[in-house]
Design a protein around this motif. Structure first.
Motif, PDB file in Angstrom:
ATOM      1  N   LYS A  45       6.747  42.571  29.062  1.00  0.00           N
ATOM      2  CA  LYS A  45       7.772  42.943  28.092  1.00  0.00           C
ATOM      3  C   LYS A  45       8.641  44.084  28.600  1.00  0.00           C
ATOM      4  O   LYS A  45       9.224  44.841  27.819  1.00  0.00           O
ATOM      5  CB  LYS A  45       7.114  43.317  26.755  1.00  0.00           C
ATOM      6  CG  LYS A  45       6.441  42.151  26.050  1.00  0.00           C
ATOM      7  CD  LYS A  45       5.860  42.561  24.714  1.00  0.00           C
ATOM      8  CE  LYS A  45       5.164  41.393  24.021  1.00  0.00           C
ATOM      9  NZ  LYS A  45       6.104  40.332  23.630  1.00  0.00           N
ATOM     10  N   ALA A  46       8.720  44.229  29.930  1.00  0.00           N
ATOM     11  CA  ALA A  46       9.570  45.252  30.525  1.00  0.00           C
ATOM     12  C   ALA A  46      11.031  44.819  30.479  1.00  0.00           C
ATOM     13  O   ALA A  46      11.364  43.679  30.125  1.00  0.00           O
ATOM     14  CB  ALA A  46       9.139  45.514  31.970  1.00  0.00           C
ATOM     15  N   GLU A  54      17.106  36.727  28.755  1.00  0.00           N
ATOM     16  CA  GLU A  54      18.487  36.765  28.273  1.00  0.00           C
ATOM     17  C   GLU A  54      19.440  36.032  29.211  1.00  0.00           C
ATOM     18  O   GLU A  54      20.386  35.365  28.764  1.00  0.00           O
ATOM     19  CB  GLU A  54      18.946  38.218  28.113  1.00  0.00           C
ATOM     20  CG  GLU A  54      18.258  38.977  26.994  1.00  0.00           C
ATOM     21  CD  GLU A  54      18.872  38.695  25.639  1.00  0.00           C
ATOM     22  OE1 GLU A  54      20.017  38.208  25.598  1.00  0.00           O
ATOM     23  OE2 GLU A  54      18.199  38.971  24.620  1.00  0.00           O
ATOM     24  N   LEU A  55      19.206  36.159  30.507  1.00  0.00           N
ATOM     25  CA  LEU A  55      20.113  35.587  31.500  1.00  0.00           C
ATOM     26  C   LEU A  55      19.715  34.176  31.931  1.00  0.00           C
ATOM     27  O   LEU A  55      20.527  33.461  32.514  1.00  0.00           O
ATOM     28  CB  LEU A  55      20.178  36.492  32.739  1.00  0.00           C
ATOM     29  CG  LEU A  55      20.656  37.926  32.514  1.00  0.00           C
ATOM     30  CD1 LEU A  55      20.527  38.728  33.805  1.00  0.00           C
ATOM     31  CD2 LEU A  55      22.091  37.956  31.999  1.00  0.00           C
ATOM     32  N   GLY A  56      18.469  33.799  31.680  1.00  0.00           N
ATOM     33  CA  GLY A  56      17.992  32.511  32.164  1.00  0.00           C
ATOM     34  C   GLY A  56      17.954  32.460  33.676  1.00  0.00           C
ATOM     35  O   GLY A  56      18.197  31.412  34.276  1.00  0.00           O
ATOM     36  N   GLY A 216      17.183  46.018  27.725  1.00  0.00           N
ATOM     37  CA  GLY A 216      17.463  44.791  28.465  1.00  0.00           C
ATOM     38  C   GLY A 216      18.590  43.983  27.856  1.00  0.00           C
ATOM     39  O   GLY A 216      19.433  43.429  28.570  1.00  0.00           O
ATOM     40  N   ALA A 217      18.623  43.909  26.531  1.00  0.00           N
ATOM     41  CA  ALA A 217      19.670  43.137  25.862  1.00  0.00           C
ATOM     42  C   ALA A 217      21.044  43.756  26.100  1.00  0.00           C
ATOM     43  O   ALA A 217      22.039  43.037  26.306  1.00  0.00           O
ATOM     44  CB  ALA A 217      19.384  43.049  24.365  1.00  0.00           C
ATOM     45  N   ARG A 218      21.112  45.090  26.088  1.00  0.00           N
ATOM     46  CA  ARG A 218      22.400  45.749  26.324  1.00  0.00           C
ATOM     47  C   ARG A 218      22.881  45.513  27.751  1.00  0.00           C
ATOM     48  O   ARG A 218      24.060  45.259  27.986  1.00  0.00           O
ATOM     49  CB  ARG A 218      22.283  47.249  26.025  1.00  0.00           C
ATOM     50  CG  ARG A 218      23.566  47.998  26.199  1.00  0.00           C
ATOM     51  CD  ARG A 218      23.501  49.409  25.641  1.00  0.00           C
ATOM     52  NE  ARG A 218      23.581  49.421  24.180  1.00  0.00           N
ATOM     53  CZ  ARG A 218      23.817  50.528  23.462  1.00  0.00           C
ATOM     54  NH1 ARG A 218      23.996  51.695  24.071  1.00  0.00           N
ATOM     55  NH2 ARG A 218      23.878  50.464  22.143  1.00  0.00           N
TER      56      ARG A 218
END
Length: 237
Positions: A45-46, A54-56, A216-218
């Motif tokens: 979960k890093a 998010e990027l696949g 990570g999402a940002r």
């Protein structure tokens, strides 16, 4: 307060020694940095795990707890503790970076830090270890995202006194990124809502699962929103 922080970081050193495990062969995104990125890796979960989702795309994570730019102590087995050694040549599309916080904390106790700040990045954003490291990576053609640090608004923490130095580091990194369209500085100072403890772990230093997800999402949003062409530095094949 500083002694408490030093003790926590000493524990982080114990967990940080050794080479991080690759998250996938054929990765085109590389993550280098310190514990803000390395936290929660053991549970997948890093920040790098969030980027993969998010990027696949496959991501190679070489971040290490307690990593810093200026490493004064020879620590046996501590591969990757010097940030400049984490990068490896490769056909990277993106290199996601952070770092400098441990230098401010361990190098000057987050007070009277002008000298350490100047070694990291000069006041005009052009000189210092961080711009040199970024330039080295950009020379390969890879685009760079440099992430700032989380804050703990409205809460007492072992590193609360680092806020002023952290704000100045953010300011200088923003200037640095402005000189190259292939570099983006992504601040995290505004990510945590006021008095929201859920973004940090129990130590109130490292991100919780939710914190890593937010970071990570940002970063992923920046990468997904970047133009596909027109980079100032062509990729070398």
């Amino acid at each position: 307060m500083i002694r408490i922080t030093m003790a926590l970081l000493a524990l982080a050193l114990l967990f940080g020694c050794g080479e991080p495990v690759s998250q996938g062969v054929g990765a085109r995104v590389l993550v280098v940095g310190d514990s803000m990125f390395a936290a929660n890796r053991a549970n997948n979960k890093a920040v790098a795990d969030v980027l993969e989702a998010e990027l696949g795309a496959k991501v190679l994570d070489r971040s290490v707890f307690a990593a810093r730019y200026f490493h004064p102590l020879p620590i046996s087995g501590a591969a990757g503790l010097r940030l400049s050694t984490q990068y490896r040549e490769g056909d990277w599309d993106w290199v996601v970076m952070n770092g400098g916080g441990n230098d401010l904390l361990l190098g000057c106790g987050c007070s009277l830090c002008q000298g350490v700040l100047n070694r990291l990045v000069t006041a005009d954003g052009r000189g210092g270890a961080i711009p040199a490291y970024v330039a080295r990576i950009r020379a390969s053609g890879a685009r760079v995202v440099y992430a700032g640090y989380l804050r703990n608004p409205g809460m007492g923490t072992p590193i609360k006194h680092c806020g002023r130095a952290g704000n100045e580091l953010d300011r200088r990194l923003t200037l640095m990124a402005g000189f190259d369209a292939g570099v983006t500085f992504v601040p995290m100072a505004d990510l945590v809502p006021y008095r929201d403890a859920s973004y940090h772990g129990i130590d109130r230093i490292h991100p919780s699962y939710k914190g890593s997800q937010g970071i990570g999402a940002r970063i992923a949003a920046v990468i997904k929103g970047a133009p596909k062409q027109g980079l100032p530095a062509p990729r070398r094949r």
